[in-house]
Design a protein around this motif. Sequence first.
Motif, PDB file in Angstrom:
ATOM      1  N   ILE A   2       0.841  -1.185   0.000  1.00  0.00           N
ATOM      2  CA  ILE A   2       0.000   0.000   0.000  1.00  0.00           C
ATOM      3  C   ILE A   2       0.882   1.243   0.000  1.00  0.00           C
ATOM      4  O   ILE A   2       1.832   1.330   0.766  1.00  0.00           O
ATOM      5  CB  ILE A   2      -0.918   0.024   1.233  1.00  0.00           C
ATOM      6  N   GLN A   3       0.556   2.198  -0.871  1.00  0.00           N
ATOM      7  CA  GLN A   3       1.292   3.455  -0.939  1.00  0.00           C
ATOM      8  C   GLN A   3       0.340   4.616  -0.720  1.00  0.00           C
ATOM      9  O   GLN A   3      -0.776   4.612  -1.233  1.00  0.00           O
ATOM     10  CB  GLN A   3       1.949   3.629  -2.310  1.00  0.00           C
ATOM     11  N   PHE A   4       0.788   5.575   0.054  1.00  0.00           N
ATOM     12  CA  PHE A   4       0.052   6.822   0.189  1.00  0.00           C
ATOM     13  C   PHE A   4       0.559   7.728  -0.927  1.00  0.00           C
ATOM     14  O   PHE A   4       1.753   7.991  -1.015  1.00  0.00           O
ATOM     15  CB  PHE A   4       0.325   7.475   1.540  1.00  0.00           C
ATOM     16  N   LYS A   5      -0.325   8.233  -1.767  1.00  0.00           N
ATOM     17  CA  LYS A   5       0.084   8.983  -2.946  1.00  0.00           C
ATOM     18  C   LYS A   5       0.049  10.492  -2.764  1.00  0.00           C
ATOM     19  O   LYS A   5       0.812  11.218  -3.384  1.00  0.00           O
ATOM     20  CB  LYS A   5      -0.767   8.570  -4.120  1.00  0.00           C
ATOM     21  N   SER A   6      -0.857  10.988  -1.962  1.00  0.00           N
ATOM     22  CA  SER A   6      -0.937  12.438  -1.741  1.00  0.00           C
ATOM     23  C   SER A   6      -1.884  12.705  -0.579  1.00  0.00           C
ATOM     24  O   SER A   6      -2.567  11.801  -0.108  1.00  0.00           O
ATOM     25  CB  SER A   6      -1.435  13.167  -2.994  1.00  0.00           C
ATOM     26  N   ILE A   7      -1.904  13.942  -0.154  1.00  0.00           N
ATOM     27  CA  ILE A   7      -2.874  14.373   0.838  1.00  0.00           C
ATOM     28  C   ILE A   7      -3.549  15.620   0.283  1.00  0.00           C
ATOM     29  O   ILE A   7      -2.893  16.480  -0.315  1.00  0.00           O
ATOM     30  CB  ILE A   7      -2.241  14.630   2.219  1.00  0.00           C
ATOM     31  N   ARG A   8      -4.839  15.675   0.450  1.00  0.00           N
ATOM     32  CA  ARG A   8      -5.623  16.787  -0.079  1.00  0.00           C
ATOM     33  C   ARG A   8      -6.557  17.287   1.007  1.00  0.00           C
ATOM     34  O   ARG A   8      -7.651  16.788   1.169  1.00  0.00           O
ATOM     35  CB  ARG A   8      -6.408  16.294  -1.277  1.00  0.00           C
ATOM     36  N   PRO A   9      -6.115  18.248   1.786  1.00  0.00           N
ATOM     37  CA  PRO A   9      -6.931  18.715   2.908  1.00  0.00           C
ATOM     38  C   PRO A   9      -8.257  19.311   2.449  1.00  0.00           C
ATOM     39  O   PRO A   9      -8.332  19.953   1.402  1.00  0.00           O
ATOM     40  CB  PRO A   9      -6.074  19.794   3.567  1.00  0.00           C
ATOM     41  N   ILE A  10      -9.269  19.088   3.253  1.00  0.00           N
ATOM     42  CA  ILE A  10     -10.556  19.766   3.093  1.00  0.00           C
ATOM     43  C   ILE A  10     -10.673  20.734   4.253  1.00  0.00           C
ATOM     44  O   ILE A  10     -10.663  20.324   5.410  1.00  0.00           O
ATOM     45  CB  ILE A  10     -11.733  18.773   3.115  1.00  0.00           C
ATOM     46  N   LEU A  11     -10.758  22.010   3.939  1.00  0.00           N
ATOM     47  CA  LEU A  11     -10.889  23.032   4.964  1.00  0.00           C
ATOM     48  C   LEU A  11     -12.359  23.438   5.056  1.00  0.00           C
ATOM     49  O   LEU A  11     -12.964  23.851   4.061  1.00  0.00           O
ATOM     50  CB  LEU A  11     -10.034  24.253   4.629  1.00  0.00           C
ATOM     51  N   TRP A  12     -12.927  23.290   6.233  1.00  0.00           N
ATOM     52  CA  TRP A  12     -14.312  23.674   6.456  1.00  0.00           C
ATOM     53  C   TRP A  12     -14.404  25.184   6.560  1.00  0.00           C
ATOM     54  O   TRP A  12     -13.513  25.837   7.103  1.00  0.00           O
ATOM     55  CB  TRP A  12     -14.850  23.033   7.732  1.00  0.00           C
ATOM     56  N   THR A  13     -15.485  25.720   6.064  1.00  0.00           N
ATOM     57  CA  THR A  13     -15.705  27.154   6.083  1.00  0.00           C
ATOM     58  C   THR A  13     -17.193  27.434   6.249  1.00  0.00           C
ATOM     59  O   THR A  13     -18.022  26.624   5.851  1.00  0.00           O
ATOM     60  CB  THR A  13     -15.187  27.824   4.796  1.00  0.00           C
ATOM     61  N   ASN A  14     -17.518  28.568   6.831  1.00  0.00           N
ATOM     62  CA  ASN A  14     -18.910  28.998   6.905  1.00  0.00           C
ATOM     63  C   ASN A  14     -19.292  29.861   5.712  1.00  0.00           C
ATOM     64  O   ASN A  14     -20.457  30.159   5.514  1.00  0.00           O
ATOM     65  CB  ASN A  14     -19.179  29.771   8.201  1.00  0.00           C
ATOM     66  N   ASN A  15     -18.279  30.285   4.924  1.00  0.00           N
ATOM     67  CA  ASN A  15     -18.535  31.142   3.776  1.00  0.00           C
ATOM     68  C   ASN A  15     -17.649  30.676   2.620  1.00  0.00           C
ATOM     69  O   ASN A  15     -16.485  31.060   2.521  1.00  0.00           O
ATOM     70  CB  ASN A  15     -18.254  32.604   4.130  1.00  0.00           C
ATOM     71  N   LEU A  16     -18.209  29.847   1.761  1.00  0.00           N
ATOM     72  CA  LEU A  16     -17.446  29.247   0.669  1.00  0.00           C
ATOM     73  C   LEU A  16     -16.891  30.311  -0.278  1.00  0.00           C
ATOM     74  O   LEU A  16     -15.706  30.258  -0.637  1.00  0.00           O
ATOM     75  CB  LEU A  16     -18.326  28.250  -0.085  1.00  0.00           C
ATOM     76  N   GLU A  17     -17.712  31.271  -0.673  1.00  0.00           N
ATOM     77  CA  GLU A  17     -17.256  32.297  -1.613  1.00  0.00           C
ATOM     78  C   GLU A  17     -16.116  33.139  -1.038  1.00  0.00           C
ATOM     79  O   GLU A  17     -15.145  33.436  -1.732  1.00  0.00           O
ATOM     80  CB  GLU A  17     -18.416  33.202  -2.036  1.00  0.00           C
ATOM     81  N   GLU A  18     -16.214  33.507   0.224  1.00  0.00           N
ATOM     82  CA  GLU A  18     -15.151  34.288   0.869  1.00  0.00           C
ATOM     83  C   GLU A  18     -13.852  33.493   0.911  1.00  0.00           C
ATOM     84  O   GLU A  18     -12.768  34.032   0.674  1.00  0.00           O
ATOM     85  CB  GLU A  18     -15.598  34.660   2.281  1.00  0.00           C
ATOM     86  N   SER A  19     -13.940  32.195   1.185  1.00  0.00           N
ATOM     87  CA  SER A  19     -12.740  31.354   1.242  1.00  0.00           C
ATOM     88  C   SER A  19     -12.123  31.170  -0.137  1.00  0.00           C
ATOM     89  O   SER A  19     -10.895  31.219  -0.286  1.00  0.00           O
ATOM     90  CB  SER A  19     -13.076  30.002   1.865  1.00  0.00           C
ATOM     91  N   ILE A  20     -12.955  30.978  -1.145  1.00  0.00           N
ATOM     92  CA  ILE A  20     -12.441  30.867  -2.516  1.00  0.00           C
ATOM     93  C   ILE A  20     -11.717  32.162  -2.886  1.00  0.00           C
ATOM     94  O   ILE A  20     -10.603  32.130  -3.420  1.00  0.00           O
ATOM     95  CB  ILE A  20     -13.587  30.578  -3.512  1.00  0.00           C
ATOM     96  N   THR A  21     -12.315  33.290  -2.569  1.00  0.00           N
ATOM     97  CA  THR A  21     -11.701  34.584  -2.870  1.00  0.00           C
ATOM     98  C   THR A  21     -10.359  34.734  -2.163  1.00  0.00           C
ATOM     99  O   THR A  21      -9.377  35.167  -2.769  1.00  0.00           O
ATOM    100  CB  THR A  21     -12.651  35.734  -2.476  1.00  0.00           C
ATOM    101  N   PHE A  22     -10.284  34.361  -0.871  1.00  0.00           N
ATOM    102  CA  PHE A  22      -9.018  34.471  -0.139  1.00  0.00           C
ATOM    103  C   PHE A  22      -7.931  33.648  -0.826  1.00  0.00           C
ATOM    104  O   PHE A  22      -6.844  34.162  -1.124  1.00  0.00           O
ATOM    105  CB  PHE A  22      -9.169  34.003   1.314  1.00  0.00           C
ATOM    106  N   TYR A  23      -8.188  32.368  -1.054  1.00  0.00           N
ATOM    107  CA  TYR A  23      -7.142  31.504  -1.607  1.00  0.00           C
ATOM    108  C   TYR A  23      -6.764  31.884  -3.040  1.00  0.00           C
ATOM    109  O   TYR A  23      -5.601  31.757  -3.427  1.00  0.00           O
ATOM    110  CB  TYR A  23      -7.556  30.033  -1.488  1.00  0.00           C
ATOM    111  N   CYS A  24      -7.719  32.369  -3.817  1.00  0.00           N
ATOM    112  CA  CYS A  24      -7.415  32.737  -5.201  1.00  0.00           C
ATOM    113  C   CYS A  24      -6.752  34.106  -5.313  1.00  0.00           C
ATOM    114  O   CYS A  24      -5.804  34.260  -6.075  1.00  0.00           O
ATOM    115  CB  CYS A  24      -8.688  32.684  -6.042  1.00  0.00           C
ATOM    116  N   THR A  25      -7.225  35.093  -4.553  1.00  0.00           N
ATOM    117  CA  THR A  25      -6.653  36.438  -4.706  1.00  0.00           C
ATOM    118  C   THR A  25      -5.420  36.665  -3.855  1.00  0.00           C
ATOM    119  O   THR A  25      -4.471  37.301  -4.307  1.00  0.00           O
ATOM    120  CB  THR A  25      -7.699  37.528  -4.399  1.00  0.00           C
ATOM    121  N   VAL A  26      -5.395  36.152  -2.623  1.00  0.00           N
ATOM    122  CA  VAL A  26      -4.236  36.378  -1.750  1.00  0.00           C
ATOM    123  C   VAL A  26      -3.103  35.417  -2.078  1.00  0.00           C
ATOM    124  O   VAL A  26      -1.942  35.827  -2.174  1.00  0.00           O
ATOM    125  CB  VAL A  26      -4.640  36.254  -0.259  1.00  0.00           C
ATOM    126  N   LEU A  27      -3.418  34.133  -2.251  1.00  0.00           N
ATOM    127  CA  LEU A  27      -2.362  33.137  -2.448  1.00  0.00           C
ATOM    128  C   LEU A  27      -2.202  32.669  -3.895  1.00  0.00           C
ATOM    129  O   LEU A  27      -1.298  31.891  -4.183  1.00  0.00           O
ATOM    130  CB  LEU A  27      -2.617  31.930  -1.538  1.00  0.00           C
TER     131      LEU A  27
END
Length: 120
Positions: A2-27
């Motif tokens: 068995i091999q672990f190939k990657s990790i893909r975190p899921i970050l919970w948020t109360n405001n999906l649009e605000e979080s998308i904006t943060f990660y896309c515009t800031v980072l």
Amino acid sequence: MIQFKSIRPILWTNNLEESITFYCTVLGFKLDEKNADWGWASLTKEEVNLMLALPNEHTFIEKIGFSGSLYFEVTEVDKLWEEIKDKAKICYPPEVFEWGMKEFALYDNNGYLLQFGTAQ
């Protein structure tokens, strides 16, 4: 074997649009996929993958956040610092640590601690 190939975190948020904006515009992440019915989005930047999601009936979340951080290894930590230092709440500025990393940390719009480091 068995091999672990990657990790893909899921970050919970109360405001999906605000979080998308943060990660896309800031980072500089790119929105790859979004499903408003599910309250879910998938983002990438180079080899880094993140998912964002609204809490759902399968999760028991009293407060958004976790006791840890996401650590991003980057190639030019000083350049990244200059690009984003005025766009987010800072935890600590660039510093060289005894373990050989120069790093800084900030908080995303949900309060998650994000650390960025470059080997020295």
